[in-house]
Design an enzyme around this catalytic site. Sequence first.
Site, PDB file in Angstrom:
ATOM      1  N   HIS A 463       0.831  -1.210   0.000  1.00 13.69           N
ATOM      2  CA  HIS A 463       0.000   0.000   0.000  1.00 13.69           C
ATOM      3  C   HIS A 463       0.865   1.260   0.000  1.00 13.69           C
ATOM      4  O   HIS A 463       0.685   2.146  -0.845  1.00 13.69           O
ATOM      5  CB  HIS A 463      -0.909  -0.008   1.228  1.00 13.69           C
ATOM      6  CG  HIS A 463      -1.728   1.240   1.399  1.00 13.69           C
ATOM      7  ND1 HIS A 463      -3.031   1.330   0.984  1.00 13.69           N
ATOM      8  CD2 HIS A 463      -1.423   2.453   1.943  1.00 13.69           C
ATOM      9  CE1 HIS A 463      -3.490   2.548   1.253  1.00 13.69           C
ATOM     10  NE2 HIS A 463      -2.526   3.249   1.838  1.00 13.69           N
ATOM     11  N   GLU A 464       1.785   1.337   0.949  1.00 13.34           N
ATOM     12  CA  GLU A 464       2.595   2.549   1.050  1.00 13.34           C
ATOM     13  C   GLU A 464       3.491   2.736  -0.173  1.00 13.34           C
ATOM     14  O   GLU A 464       3.767   3.869  -0.583  1.00 13.34           O
ATOM     15  CB  GLU A 464       3.437   2.524   2.330  1.00 13.34           C
ATOM     16  CG  GLU A 464       2.625   2.592   3.613  1.00 13.34           C
ATOM     17  CD  GLU A 464       1.715   3.807   3.672  1.00 13.34           C
ATOM     18  OE1 GLU A 464       2.062   4.861   3.097  1.00 13.34           O
ATOM     19  OE2 GLU A 464       0.638   3.705   4.289  1.00 13.34           O
ATOM     20  N   HIS A 470       3.232   6.892  -6.888  1.00 11.47           N
ATOM     21  CA  HIS A 470       2.497   8.096  -7.280  1.00 11.47           C
ATOM     22  C   HIS A 470       3.432   9.308  -7.235  1.00 11.47           C
ATOM     23  O   HIS A 470       3.477  10.127  -8.168  1.00 11.47           O
ATOM     24  CB  HIS A 470       1.311   8.290  -6.333  1.00 11.47           C
ATOM     25  CG  HIS A 470       0.270   9.227  -6.820  1.00 11.47           C
ATOM     26  ND1 HIS A 470      -0.834   9.572  -6.073  1.00 11.47           N
ATOM     27  CD2 HIS A 470       0.125   9.911  -7.987  1.00 11.47           C
ATOM     28  CE1 HIS A 470      -1.589  10.419  -6.743  1.00 11.47           C
ATOM     29  NE2 HIS A 470      -1.026  10.649  -7.903  1.00 11.47           N
TER      30      HIS A 470
END
Length: 675
Positions: A463-464, A470
């Site tokens: 997730h991180e 991004h």
Amino acid sequence: MTNPFLEPSTLPYQLPPFADIADEHYEEAFEKGMAEQLAEISAITRKRDFPMFENTFPALESSGQTLSRVSHVFFNKSSADSTDFTNDLEEKIAPKLAAHQDAILLDSFLYGRVKTVYETLDQQEALTPEDRYLVERWYLEMTLAGAGLDDAQKDRLKELNQQLATLTTKFEKNLLADTNDLAVHFTDVADLDGLEAGEISAAAEAASARGLDGYLVTLVLPTGHPFLAALTKPEVRAKIMAASRARGSNGGEHDNREIVLEIVKLRAERAELLGFENHAAYVTKDETAGTPDAVAAMLGKLAPAAAKNAKAEQADLEKLAGHPVTAADWAYYTEKVRQERYDVDTAALRPWFEAERVLKLGIFGAANALYGITFTERTDLVGYHPDVRIFEVANADGSPVGLYLLDLYTRDSKRGGAWMNPLISQNTLLDQPVVVVNNLNVPKPGAGEPTLLTFDEVNTFFHEFGHALHGLFARVTYPKLAGTNVFRDFVEFPSQVNEMWMLWPEILEKYAIHYETGEPIDAGVVQRIRDSETFNEGHATSEYLAAALLDQAWHTLSAAEAAAVTDVASFEAAALAKVGLDNPAVPTRYSSAYFAHTFSGGYDAGYYSYIWSEVLDADTVEWFKQNGGLTRSNGDRFRELLLGVGGSKDPLEAYRDFRGRDAVIEPLLKRRGLA
């Protein structure tokens, strides 16, 4: 010694020169940085020419470079490696930074120029779509910040902003101190029966680091502790749960309850001053949700089904246990039922999740397969802590992407949870590259022992890293639109999508290898994990929704209503009862006194963002599955149309570019077992 913050770093990718940074450099750089930026803003507002994009916005976006450099480094350090010095300076500098921000956003002359450019956009045909979006963002943000208020109103607004900056900083520091103080100490290893050898080793290391004999179980940010799934002694589980839930409301100097009440009251007053009914209305005005009613409609649709599912799950647990199940028992008996029903014990999977393989062949492997990027560790570069590792990221053709820093392990100086921070944000206006950091809180084992991750820690890691991608991939012109500078209720979407690769067969088979035997994880186990994906979702969804709705309850109060609340626990209980999520066996994921997301982490009235973003995420996972899954063409499309645009266009427009339509909610309902 020359202050290293006063000029751009000469290291690769402008990596901050951590080895050269001393405590005395921070305050000097903050003070000089604020003064420099105000002078730069003044140079813009003193102009007497007609406001145009070219004579306003490039200079505006170029301002504050010293302040940006020191802020990114300092606030990462204060959250990841705090000291008495950083704690004191943050409390001192927070109100000054709030005042500085107000001096810019509330500047009537600057607002006049921005507003004029905004109102004449149709006449400026040479502007690019990104130029126009930048103008729109500045105009909206200054308007919402109060730039149109009269002088008396602005004076009160500035007071409120400075008070809130001080209080939210105090909340965070109290929580860190109380989390450390309430770590649970055991002297008998028998109390830790059920834990793996690596977990016991980590507890021994944590005790040793504080000069204690025995074992220390440090607390995590959410209410539930990962150890509760394995510890066999109910009294030990109860002790850890009690410590977790006592944070911030334990009395003494680190109690956060009065701070919560004051923050809520001041936020409500500020919202009304700015012309909004409540703080949630103020916040959602500049999010994709638009209004608190839209948030309430979605959360309200999900809560009854989630609560019903949790009750059914509770009945199953109590049938197995033969007695009522408490919040401290839930995870333990959940694993028992999971084993009985699906023959899956996620706690026993840790030997297959050795951290280095997860990183190199899982996290990096998926990114390479999707986007063609490669990672080279730069041991010649120095991080802000000895545990920090630095990787150079390159495209398939060898062209540079940026630097990725990883800070994996927990320590007393690091706040709880996991997160991504930018240290340098890419933009072409200032010719800046990109440097991002991921922070996690994995217990560090003894010297020479492997770091074995839990199933949930692997999921958090993926997730991180989605946030990191991004930040690494965004390519924009202006600093304001860089990296993950998107709406709060959109920012979790790319990171949630990246979680899908954790169990993707081509990735899993590479990294999920037993660290001792070399045996791959059993395909049957993996299938049973997939079969059990909706198992315990009633609990998971309920505890999350309880926190999201509690956040909304605090922030939909009017100023008068907020002032009338005198007891945090009573308000919380009533708010959860109102939405049917007051099951004592399923406590809220974060109780108010340790709800860092909403009272110090920038998610105020925005904790709903995770499930709001998950609508996009679940819809996107369906798209990947329908279009061939883990392929370069799919990765390149996702990178180009979503990750790569950063904050340079409306995120829902970017989503439509990628998906060809708006997202639908059905995949989320199916995933959560609510369909």
